[in-house]
Design an enzyme around this catalytic site. Structure first.
Site, mmCIF file in Angstrom:
data_model
loop_
_atom_site.group_PDB
_atom_site.id
_atom_site.type_symbol
_atom_site.label_atom_id
_atom_site.label_comp_id
_atom_site.label_asym_id
_atom_site.label_seq_id
_atom_site.Cartn_x
_atom_site.Cartn_y
_atom_site.Cartn_z
ATOM 1 N N GLY A 46 1.079 -1.120 -0.015
ATOM 2 C CA GLY A 46 -0.123 0.494 -0.520
ATOM 3 C C GLY A 46 0.733 1.558 -0.131
ATOM 4 O O GLY A 46 0.351 2.519 -0.505
ATOM 5 N N ILE A 47 2.157 1.270 1.046
ATOM 6 C CA ILE A 47 3.063 2.309 0.432
ATOM 7 C C ILE A 47 3.468 3.449 -0.863
ATOM 8 O O ILE A 47 3.165 3.883 -1.541
ATOM 9 C CB ILE A 47 3.984 2.583 1.677
ATOM 10 C CG1 ILE A 47 2.983 2.332 2.824
ATOM 11 C CG2 ILE A 47 5.048 3.475 1.934
ATOM 12 C CD1 ILE A 47 4.275 2.300 4.163
ATOM 13 N N ARG A 104 11.337 -0.747 8.017
ATOM 14 C CA ARG A 104 11.899 -1.601 8.688
ATOM 15 C C ARG A 104 13.276 -1.111 9.076
ATOM 16 O O ARG A 104 14.122 -1.145 7.678
ATOM 17 C CB ARG A 104 11.269 -2.476 9.258
ATOM 18 C CG ARG A 104 10.220 -3.299 9.300
ATOM 19 C CD ARG A 104 10.262 -2.223 11.111
ATOM 20 N NE ARG A 104 8.719 -2.844 11.120
ATOM 21 C CZ ARG A 104 7.363 -2.017 11.700
ATOM 22 N NH1 ARG A 104 7.238 -1.352 10.920
ATOM 23 N NH2 ARG A 104 6.013 -2.797 11.729
ATOM 24 N N ASP A 157 13.489 6.303 8.774
ATOM 25 C CA ASP A 157 12.365 6.859 9.857
ATOM 26 C C ASP A 157 12.507 6.295 11.793
ATOM 27 O O ASP A 157 11.841 5.835 11.720
ATOM 28 C CB ASP A 157 11.031 7.213 9.422
ATOM 29 C CG ASP A 157 10.075 7.246 10.300
ATOM 30 O OD1 ASP A 157 9.960 8.500 11.182
ATOM 31 O OD2 ASP A 157 8.737 6.158 10.484
ATOM 32 N N GLU A 199 16.768 0.377 17.499
ATOM 33 C CA GLU A 199 15.237 0.606 16.866
ATOM 34 C C GLU A 199 14.797 0.561 19.047
ATOM 35 O O GLU A 199 14.633 -0.682 19.327
ATOM 36 C CB GLU A 199 14.766 0.405 16.178
ATOM 37 C CG GLU A 199 13.528 2.069 16.251
ATOM 38 C CD GLU A 199 12.553 2.143 15.379
ATOM 39 O OE1 GLU A 199 11.260 1.818 15.427
ATOM 40 O OE2 GLU A 199 12.616 1.617 14.073
ATOM 41 N N HIS A 204 10.742 7.285 14.108
ATOM 42 C CA HIS A 204 9.742 6.232 13.809
ATOM 43 C C HIS A 204 8.142 6.593 13.915
ATOM 44 O O HIS A 204 7.213 6.543 14.925
ATOM 45 C CB HIS A 204 9.340 4.990 14.606
ATOM 46 C CG HIS A 204 8.788 4.083 13.665
ATOM 47 N ND1 HIS A 204 9.168 2.274 14.219
ATOM 48 C CD2 HIS A 204 7.631 3.607 12.818
ATOM 49 C CE1 HIS A 204 8.364 1.958 13.634
ATOM 50 N NE2 HIS A 204 7.342 2.469 12.446
ATOM 51 N N ALA A 206 6.232 8.468 11.325
ATOM 52 C CA ALA A 206 5.303 8.248 9.827
ATOM 53 C C ALA A 206 4.641 8.208 9.796
ATOM 54 O O ALA A 206 3.841 9.019 9.530
ATOM 55 C CB ALA A 206 6.578 7.395 9.177
#
Length: 301
Positions: A133-134, A214, A238, A243, A262, A264
């Protein structure tokens, strides 16, 4: 709805004709609202073999990889939020790309006028790794810039809106001509360090890299070295590996780099989007079967 129901999500279930109740032998579906304590989800499923559907909260399901595989059983359907957050994440990717091209990392630190520098996105060669989808939303956002777009995915089946689609085996080849590379693929064991030392060396010294997927898809040490040595022109991430990125990590001081935490898809952005996805899937569960965001437990996305 676990670990704790939220009013917005309860309303979404009720709007679709469902009922939210305490976990019991009558429970048919579980809505899991956190990526923490994934093992607790496994415990709940072990105690309730009658559960037929689990809705996960995020687009990526790597945090649930173990419980997905260990509870891959007949008559248990898994859905995620994949695709639901595409708009804000694609928007963030475009923001990072434009900021890099316009030398914003340099200018926000400047204390003197300096030289007039910067590049335009118009007419550039853009490679997008991933076809979910992105990527679809990115193609729509990039269209006004008249860019040349290449999608990299598992197969070479064309993705509508892209100028070309290639299989993952051709990644190294298409990286060589890219002006901008955007990582938007799922995190699986097979995609870890998809962008490593070799891939960064293949990219043009004028190319930029953006990661909104990721952190583990990019070899962090290799990225630091590529930025320090000038192997690529800059990067916007992002997501990082590790992380959260620890204070003092070399990535913080790498040149021509933008790091966002992170963000977005912030909780404020995604809550209504998750609620809408939940309403869709409750409707599917209770009637039409048209689930959105179905997850393959073995593939991991």
């Amino acid at each position: 709805m676990l670990p704790k129901p939220g009013a917005l999500f309860v309303d979404a279930v009720k709007s679709a004709g469902g009922e939210v109740a305490e976990l019991s032998g009558a429970t048919r579906g579980i809505v899991w609202l956190t990526s923490d304590s994934a093992s607790d989800l496994g415990v709940a499923l072990d105690a309730n073999p009658q559960v037929q559907w689990v809705q996960l909260p995020w687009a990526g399901v790597d945090a649930f990889a173990e419980v997905l595989q260990s509870h891959d059983r007949p008559h248990l359907l898994w859905t995620s939020a994949k695709g639901a957050y595409a708009q804000p994440v694609a928007e963030h990717a475009l923001m990072l790309a434009l900021a890099l091209l316009r030398r914003i990392p340099e200018r926000v630190r400047a204390t003197s006028w300096g030289e007039s520098t910067g590049d335009s996105l118009y007419g550039r060669n853009v490679v997008i790794i991933g076809a979910g989808g992105i990527a679809v939303e990115l193609l729509r956002l990039l269209a006004p810039f008249d860019v040349d777009t290449t999608i990299v995915r598992r197969s070479a089946d064309p993705l509508p809106g892209a100028d070309r689609t290639v299989a993952s085996a051709d990644l190294d080849e298409v990286l060589q001509g890219a002006d901008l590379v955007i990582v938007a693929a799922a995190a699986t064991p097979g995609t870890r360090h998809l962008i490593g030392e070799r891939q960064l060396a293949l990219m043009k010294k004028t190319a930029y890299l953006v990661n909104i997927a990721r952190g583990g898809l990019i070899d962090t040490d290799a990225l630091v070295e590529a930025l320090v040595s000038g192997e690529i022109a800059g990067a916007g991430v992002d997501v990082t590996d590790p992380e959260p990125l620890p204070d003092g990590h070399p990535l913080w001081s790498a040149p021509n780099l933008i790091i966002t935490p992170h963000s977005a898809d912030t909780p404020q952005m995604i809550a209504p989007l998750l609620a809408a996805r939940l309403e869709q899937n409750v409707t599917a569960f209770l009637g039409d079967g048209a689930f959105v965001g179905v997850v393959d437990p073995q593939a991991g996305y």
